[in-house]
Write a protein that holds these residues in place. Structure first.
Motif, PDB file in Angstrom:
ATOM      1  N   GLU A 531       0.818  -1.218   0.000  1.00 61.63           N
ATOM      2  CA  GLU A 531       0.000   0.000   0.000  1.00 61.63           C
ATOM      3  C   GLU A 531       0.854   1.271   0.000  1.00 61.63           C
ATOM      4  OE1 GLU A 531       0.067  -1.187   4.458  1.00 61.63           O
ATOM      5  OE2 GLU A 531      -0.135  -2.212   2.522  1.00 61.63           O
ATOM      6  N   ARG A 532       2.144   1.123   0.386  1.00 65.16           N
ATOM      7  CA  ARG A 532       3.044   2.272   0.356  1.00 65.16           C
ATOM      8  C   ARG A 532       3.886   2.294  -0.917  1.00 65.16           C
ATOM      9  NH1 ARG A 532       6.405   2.739   5.701  1.00 65.16           N
ATOM     10  NH2 ARG A 532       6.964   4.727   4.697  1.00 65.16           N
ATOM     11  N   ARG A 533       3.600   1.363  -1.821  1.00 67.37           N
ATOM     12  CA  ARG A 533       4.283   1.319  -3.118  1.00 67.37           C
ATOM     13  C   ARG A 533       3.244   1.340  -4.235  1.00 67.37           C
ATOM     14  NH1 ARG A 533       5.993  -3.371  -4.114  1.00 67.37           N
ATOM     15  NH2 ARG A 533       5.366  -4.534  -2.276  1.00 67.37           N
ATOM     16  N   PRO A 534       2.487   2.414  -4.368  1.00 70.38           N
ATOM     17  CA  PRO A 534       1.433   2.419  -5.387  1.00 70.38           C
ATOM     18  C   PRO A 534       2.017   2.309  -6.786  1.00 70.38           C
ATOM     19  CG  PRO A 534       1.776   4.631  -4.506  1.00 70.38           C
ATOM     20  CD  PRO A 534       2.577   3.693  -3.647  1.00 70.38           C
ATOM     21  N   LEU A 541       2.722   9.964 -12.455  1.00 66.57           N
ATOM     22  CA  LEU A 541       3.891  10.412 -11.704  1.00 66.57           C
ATOM     23  C   LEU A 541       4.187  11.887 -11.994  1.00 66.57           C
ATOM     24  CD1 LEU A 541       6.012   9.172  -9.748  1.00 66.57           C
ATOM     25  CD2 LEU A 541       7.522   9.000 -11.705  1.00 66.57           C
ATOM     26  N   LEU A 542       4.050  12.274 -13.260  1.00 69.99           N
ATOM     27  CA  LEU A 542       4.239  13.686 -13.612  1.00 69.99           C
ATOM     28  C   LEU A 542       3.221  14.566 -12.888  1.00 69.99           C
ATOM     29  CD1 LEU A 542       4.881  13.436 -17.477  1.00 69.99           C
ATOM     30  CD2 LEU A 542       6.560  13.914 -15.695  1.00 69.99           C
ATOM     31  N   GLU A 543       1.987  14.068 -12.797  1.00 66.75           N
ATOM     32  CA  GLU A 543       0.945  14.819 -12.100  1.00 66.75           C
ATOM     33  C   GLU A 543       1.273  14.960 -10.613  1.00 66.75           C
ATOM     34  OE1 GLU A 543      -1.801  16.412 -13.174  1.00 66.75           O
ATOM     35  OE2 GLU A 543      -1.115  16.012 -15.219  1.00 66.75           O
ATOM     36  N   LEU A 544       1.822  13.908  -9.980  1.00 68.12           N
ATOM     37  CA  LEU A 544       2.197  13.972  -8.566  1.00 68.12           C
ATOM     38  C   LEU A 544       3.314  14.995  -8.337  1.00 68.12           C
ATOM     39  CD1 LEU A 544       2.182  10.241  -7.342  1.00 68.12           C
ATOM     40  CD2 LEU A 544       0.759  12.103  -6.480  1.00 68.12           C
ATOM     41  N   GLY A 576      14.325   9.689   1.157  1.00 69.80           N
ATOM     42  CA  GLY A 576      14.239   9.494  -0.284  1.00 69.80           C
ATOM     43  C   GLY A 576      15.049  10.482  -1.086  1.00 69.80           C
ATOM     44  N   PRO A 577      15.109  10.270  -2.412  1.00 70.39           N
ATOM     45  CA  PRO A 577      15.919  11.094  -3.315  1.00 70.39           C
ATOM     46  C   PRO A 577      15.216  12.411  -3.671  1.00 70.39           C
ATOM     47  CG  PRO A 577      14.780   9.414  -4.561  1.00 70.39           C
ATOM     48  CD  PRO A 577      14.427   9.171  -3.121  1.00 70.39           C
ATOM     49  N   PRO A 578      15.852  13.259  -4.493  1.00 68.37           N
ATOM     50  CA  PRO A 578      15.174  14.469  -4.970  1.00 68.37           C
ATOM     51  C   PRO A 578      13.862  14.118  -5.668  1.00 68.37           C
ATOM     52  CG  PRO A 578      17.506  14.541  -5.525  1.00 68.37           C
ATOM     53  CD  PRO A 578      17.245  13.172  -4.976  1.00 68.37           C
ATOM     54  N   GLY A 585       5.042   6.715  -4.053  1.00 64.10           N
ATOM     55  CA  GLY A 585       4.800   6.634  -2.611  1.00 64.10           C
ATOM     56  C   GLY A 585       5.532   7.731  -1.856  1.00 64.10           C
ATOM     57  N   GLN A 586       6.788   8.013  -2.252  1.00 61.49           N
ATOM     58  CA  GLN A 586       7.565   9.057  -1.591  1.00 61.49           C
ATOM     59  C   GLN A 586       6.979  10.440  -1.861  1.00 61.49           C
ATOM     60  OE1 GLN A 586      11.233   7.899  -3.470  1.00 61.49           O
ATOM     61  NE2 GLN A 586      12.005   6.848  -1.645  1.00 61.49           N
TER      62      GLN A 586
END
Length: 602
Positions: A531-534, A541-544, A576-578, A585-586
């Motif tokens: 659940e923490r790795r959608p 991803l671009l939208e996030l 996490g990274p940049p 999830g991050q």
């Protein structure tokens, strides 16, 4: 005229619904109809419609309902003969066999001329109707006919088939349309189906009776499905000669998803052998409580099907039954497998719809066909329940589209004729014309296209990724053969749905506890619960990232801190990274954290 509702063509046959009859009666009520079948029959008898569309999930017993209704109409002289139209030659014969068991005789070999006096009607294919529509029209004009259109959505496969069905069966006294998947990925209208316009201006199919997977699951009519998803690293060479590496489940472009998917399914890599090995272990576990349980691999084409069969022989020591389209002997091989206790069958498309092999309990979705219609039909092969507590297990590659389909098993859809599309908006159910054409091919012969593929699969590996069940996700990543993977493969095959949920929660808790005891430098996989790795698409991803940047900008105005400082603070707190390299999830964790900060400042 008085009308009664017998359960067969003659009352003496009313108790002959054998255990092998598609759509068996519920527990302890052999010879009776299931509640939904009786409800649909009652509605039909009350309204006496000329056209009736019954939508029932695969495995619910559409055949039983249809033949019971046919028996009622014959018995009360409302019709004089029956025509069943099925998608394939195999299903045509299966209908005739099922009808014979309750005293209705259908000729599955009919091609022209008068029907033998011993028969109540004929069983034909949509393709057969397409070739000679006037033959069937003349039969309907001569005698009052009930036409049963099995998996009616196939009448929309091509303009010619749809027009042929309209021409052939327009004079029919009664028409019963059946489907387990009433939606299509295109907007071809389906003959004899009513479309009603909604408030949004879209015309959608309107069923007279619907019995969805969710209802069937609640009634213990179908098995619950456990989806086991496998990720892994893929490497391939493009047509331009570039070598590309990617991990299944990571956001990537549509073309890259397609090539990574095909690389995973290539029999020369390690992904498919590892998944077949895991599926065979799952089958062994299931057979402890369902001794005759069988497994099916749905392959993309004949060459890979044969290669998968060879791998299964090497992995298990047992020969797999191979079924290649509608080739000579395919039907008999399916019937022999159904009656045997053999472990594995490999098929190309043919077993995706309507074929009744109730002992199939484990599946491997090893095809790149990605229409929701095909996926629902394929999974439908494993949900036919024989006794309470049986579960089905389907193995999938970690492809966002497939996981979406798996998570929407209980969503009921109607066929939409109109699909408004905004600028730049992607419709996840509008697959390309070519892909739909491939999915619906009658033959899966080698067309030579394999030699022109724009890429070459180089290598692949497999990683257990997650379990999807009842709309929820469980599990952390694990290597094939590890104790963590075995935990999920070893779930008993005979459980109540709530017991499955509880066991999956316990397995995940055990995985998390074990992970916390290991030193950080031993964690070679992403040790986070599912659940923490959608799983998200490249576009999502671009939208996030865009959403996070918007919130950072708003927080900049609120707090006066520079954008870079805010991003660094979020990384320090959440890890996490940049953000340009962060996972979905991050990014979601950072979005929640900045929302929390903004709320405190108000």
């Amino acid at each position: 005229m008085t009308t009664t509702a017998p359960h067969s063509a003659s009352n003496s046959h009313s108790h002959h619904l054998s255990p092998a009859f598609p759509g068996r009666a519920p527990w302890g009520t052999a010879g009776k109809l299931r509640a939904w079948q009786q409800g649909a029959l009652d509605r039909y008898i009350a309204t006496q419609p000329r056209d009736f569309l019954a939508v029932a999930t695969p495995g619910a017993g559409k055949t039983t309902f249809a033949l019971t209704l046919a028996s009622y109409l014959l018995h009360n002289h409302l019709v004089q003969q029956i025509t069943v139209v099925a998608p394939t030659e195999h299903l045509k014969k299966q209908w005739a066999e099922a009808a014979a068991r309750i005293g209705i005789k259908l000729d599955p070999e009919y091609s022209a001329g008068p029907v033998g006096k011993d028969y109540h009607g004929v069983a034909v294919t949509y393709a057969g109707v397409g070739v000679r529509p006037m033959l069937h029209r003349n039969r309907c004009e001569q005698r009052k006919t009930l036409v049963i259109l099995d998996e009616i959505h196939h009448a929309g496969d091509s303009r010619s088939w749809g027009e042929a069905c309209l021409e052939a069966f327009e004079p029919a006294a009664r028409r019963l349309a059946l489907t387990g998947t009433p939606f299509r990925s295109d907007t071809n209208p389906i003959p004899f189906v009513t479309y009603e316009e909604g408030n949004d201006g879209i015309r959608r199919s309107s069923a007279d009776y619907t019995y969805g997977y969710g209802n069937a699951l609640a009634d213990n009519v179908v098995r619950p499905v456990i989806f086991l998803s496998y990720s892994g690293n893929m490497r391939w060479r493009t047509k331009a000669g570039d070598e590309i590496s990617a991990r299944l489940g990571e956001p990537m472009t549509r073309d890259a998803v397609s090539q990574a998917w095909r690389t995973a399914l290539a029999p020369t890599g390690e992904w498919i052998p590892n998944v077949l090995r895991a599926a065979d272990q799952r089958l062994t576990e299931v057979r402890k409580s369902i001794p005759d349980a069988g497994a099916l691999v749905i392959a993309t084409d004949q060459d890979t099907a044969r290669a998968y069969a060879k791998l299964i022989r090497e992995i298990t020591g047992h020969k797999a039954t191979v079924v290649l389209s509608d080739d000579t002997g395919a039907s008999s091989r399916i019937e022999e497998f159904s009656a045997s206790e053999d472990r594995w069958m490999v098929a190309v498309r043919m077993v995706s719809e309507g074929v009744d092999v109730p002992r199939l309990a484990v599946g491997v979705y090893a095809t790149t066909i990605s229409t929701p219609l095909f996926f629902a039909q394929a999974v439908g092969r494993f949900v036919r329940s024989r006794r309470r507590g049986e579960t089905a297990s389907v193995f999938l590659p970690t492809i966002p589209m497939l996981l979406d389909f798996a998570g929407e098993m209980e969503v009921e859809r109607d066929h939409a004729l109109d699909k408004p599309k905004k600028e730049g908006e992607e419709d996840p159910y509008a697959e390309s014309e070519k892909e739909l054409e491939e999915a619906e091919k009658q033959q899966d012969e080698d067309t030579g296209e394999q030699d022109m593929l724009p890429f070459e699969a180089l290598e692949s590996d497999a990683v257990f990724d997650r379990v999807l069940y009842d709309g929820a996700e469980f599990g952390m990543q694990a290597h094939p053969g590890s104790a963590e993977e075995q935990d999920y493969l070893g779930i008993p095959g005979l459980l109540e749905p709530d017991q499955v949920q509880l066991l999956l929660q316990k397995r995940q808790a055990r995985q998390i506890a074990h992970s916390r005891k290991k030193p950080d430098d031993e964690a070679d996989l992403l040790e986070l619960p599912a659940e923490r790795r959608p799983i998200v698409t490249h576009k999502e991803l671009l939208e996030l990232r865009k959403r996070l940047n918007t919130m950072v900008s708003a927080y900049n105005h609120q707090s006066g801190k520079p954008h870079g400082v805010i991003h660094n603070e979020l990384r320090r707190v959440c890890g996490g990274p940049p953000s340009a390299e962060a996972t979905a999830g991050q990014l979601n964790e950072r979005i929640k954290k900045i929302q929390e900060w903004a709320t405190r400042m108000r």
